[in-house]
Design a protein around this motif. Structure first.
Motif, PDB file in Angstrom:
ATOM      1  N   VAL A  73       0.859  -1.186   0.000  1.00 36.55           N
ATOM      2  CA  VAL A  73       0.000   0.000   0.000  1.00 36.55           C
ATOM      3  C   VAL A  73       0.891   1.229   0.000  1.00 36.55           C
ATOM      4  O   VAL A  73       1.696   1.426   0.912  1.00 36.55           O
ATOM      5  N   ARG A  74       0.751   2.065  -1.030  1.00 38.29           N
ATOM      6  CA  ARG A  74       1.585   3.249  -1.173  1.00 38.29           C
ATOM      7  C   ARG A  74       0.731   4.441  -1.602  1.00 38.29           C
ATOM      8  O   ARG A  74      -0.319   4.277  -2.241  1.00 38.29           O
ATOM      9  N   THR A  75       1.197   5.636  -1.267  1.00 42.83           N
ATOM     10  CA  THR A  75       0.532   6.829  -1.802  1.00 42.83           C
ATOM     11  C   THR A  75       0.632   6.803  -3.317  1.00 42.83           C
ATOM     12  O   THR A  75      -0.345   7.000  -4.038  1.00 42.83           O
ATOM     13  N   ASP A 121      -6.275   7.412   3.197  1.00 40.37           N
ATOM     14  CA  ASP A 121      -5.267   8.379   3.636  1.00 40.37           C
ATOM     15  C   ASP A 121      -4.160   7.587   4.332  1.00 40.37           C
ATOM     16  O   ASP A 121      -4.375   6.999   5.395  1.00 40.37           O
ATOM     17  N   ILE A 122      -2.964   7.574   3.728  1.00 48.57           N
ATOM     18  CA  ILE A 122      -1.883   6.707   4.189  1.00 48.57           C
ATOM     19  C   ILE A 122      -0.941   7.441   5.137  1.00 48.57           C
ATOM     20  O   ILE A 122      -0.490   8.550   4.854  1.00 48.57           O
ATOM     21  N   ARG A 125       4.759   6.364   8.017  1.00 47.68           N
ATOM     22  CA  ARG A 125       5.645   6.217   9.175  1.00 47.68           C
ATOM     23  C   ARG A 125       4.962   5.493  10.330  1.00 47.68           C
ATOM     24  O   ARG A 125       5.566   4.654  11.006  1.00 47.68           O
ATOM     25  N   GLU A 126       3.701   5.811  10.546  1.00 47.97           N
ATOM     26  CA  GLU A 126       2.951   5.168  11.632  1.00 47.97           C
ATOM     27  C   GLU A 126       2.430   3.797  11.219  1.00 47.97           C
ATOM     28  O   GLU A 126       1.906   3.046  12.034  1.00 47.97           O
ATOM     29  N   LYS A 127       2.514   3.505   9.913  1.00 49.39           N
ATOM     30  CA  LYS A 127       2.134   2.215   9.350  1.00 49.39           C
ATOM     31  C   LYS A 127       0.663   1.879   9.556  1.00 49.39           C
ATOM     32  O   LYS A 127       0.301   0.832  10.099  1.00 49.39           O
ATOM     33  N   TYR A 128      -0.168   2.792   9.076  1.00 47.51           N
ATOM     34  CA  TYR A 128      -1.607   2.520   9.008  1.00 47.51           C
ATOM     35  C   TYR A 128      -2.213   3.438   7.955  1.00 47.51           C
ATOM     36  O   TYR A 128      -1.606   4.414   7.528  1.00 47.51           O
ATOM     37  N   VAL A 136      -9.829   2.259  10.218  1.00 49.13           N
ATOM     38  CA  VAL A 136      -8.374   2.230  10.303  1.00 49.13           C
ATOM     39  C   VAL A 136      -7.862   0.838   9.949  1.00 49.13           C
ATOM     40  O   VAL A 136      -8.295  -0.165  10.521  1.00 49.13           O
ATOM     41  N   ILE A 137      -6.918   0.773   8.991  1.00 49.64           N
ATOM     42  CA  ILE A 137      -6.289  -0.471   8.591  1.00 49.64           C
ATOM     43  C   ILE A 137      -4.812  -0.373   8.952  1.00 49.64           C
ATOM     44  O   ILE A 137      -4.104   0.519   8.475  1.00 49.64           O
TER      45      ILE A 137
END
Length: 294
Positions: A73-75, A121-122, A125-128, A136-137
């Motif tokens: 999962v990436r922006t 909305d990725i 750094r916080e990994k969610y 929230v995933i």
């Protein structure tokens, strides 16, 4: 119906949607499964994929080495993500269209890919990531992608692996009897060329040589060439690139077994090999950006 002489071969072919054939080449969502669709993006590359969420290429590669199935999962993706894209079962991006990096590379790999999913909305750094600022995933949660429809689902949805049985080959043989156009593939590596040949391509319509260098052990040499200040430095970088291309071209020609191959010579764009975008403000650039603009 053809065997019963109710219709002829040509009518049978015209009754089949090409998208139905494409679905046979990829894993699909089990029609009997209960789906919990949480958002939707653009269906960039067909098929379906299930895996745990990861947010960078390095984590995807590490997970794949340990036998885990992941969704990257990436922006948006860049050439530096290639290793992770290859290792992942599927790719999900918040930005991008049908010709974005993730979409083009995903289709080239035959990898399930959903892009331009604006609802997510990725927070890398916080990994969610969040969906519509509500759901929230987190990293490690399972999601399922449907690259044919663009749907994103919670959890592990059962998949069906299609089997190319005798009827598929029969239909394709009938199509060969009536088609007027030859079919060639886009292929940039010996592996891609092998797959194209096995699916019946009669040559390679376009070999994009810049796509040969997205792997981590190759992209550095291309960057050295682009950033060279002197002819000597450029030739030094090219001496690293030459054996890579030579080996790939020999492999491609071997796999195509005499069919024609159209090659686009290396003419790299900076955006293909650097993750940093060039802006208009000179003050915001590293040195190489000015050089590339000139």
């Amino acid at each position: 119906m053809v065997k019963e002489r109710l219709i002829d071969k040509k009518t049978a072919i015209l009754r089949i949607d090409p998208a139905q054939i494409d679905q046979l080449l990829h894993p699909m969502i089990d029609p009997k499964a209960t789906l919990k669709v949480v958002c939707k993006g653009l269906p960039a590359s067909p098929g379906a994929a299930v895996g745990k969420v990861v947010f960078n290429a390095e984590d995807a590669e590490k997970a794949a080495l340990s036998g885990k199935k992941v969704i990257l999962v990436r922006t948006e993706t860049s050439p530096e993500d290639i290793g992770g894209m290859f290792a992942a079962q599927g790719i999900l991006t918040a930005r991008g269209g049908m010709t974005s990096h993730a979409a083009v590379v995903g289709r080239g790999m035959g990898k399930c890919c959903v892009v331009g999913c604006g609802a997510i909305d990725i927070h890398e750094r916080e990994k969610y990531f969040t969906i519509n600022d509500e759901l929230v995933i987190k990293e490690g949660d399972y999601i399922t992608l449907n690259g044919t429809t663009g749907e994103v689902m919670m959890g592990q949805v059962p998949l069906v692996i299609p089997l190319l049985k005798g009827d598929f080959k029969t239909i394709m043989k009938w199509a060969d009897e009536y088609r007027k156009l030859g079919v060639r593939a886009n292929a940039d590596t010996p592996k891609d060329a092998r797959v194209a040949y096995e699916f019946g391509a009669e040559g390679i319509g376009l070999c994009r040589t810049e796509h040969m260098f997205f792997e981590a052990d190759r992209i550095r040499a291309v960057r050295e060439m682009i950033l060279s200040d002197t002819r000597q430095d450029r030739e030094k970088a090219l001496s690293k690139i030459l054996p890579m291309q030579k080996k790939d071209f020999i492999g491609i020609f071997t796999e195509m077994k005499g069919y024609p191959v159209t090659i686009r010579l290396l003419d790299p764009r900076s955006t293909s090999f650097f993750p940093i975008r060039i802006r208009n403000s000179r003050n915001s650039h590293p040195k190489w950006a000015y050089r590339l603009k000139s």
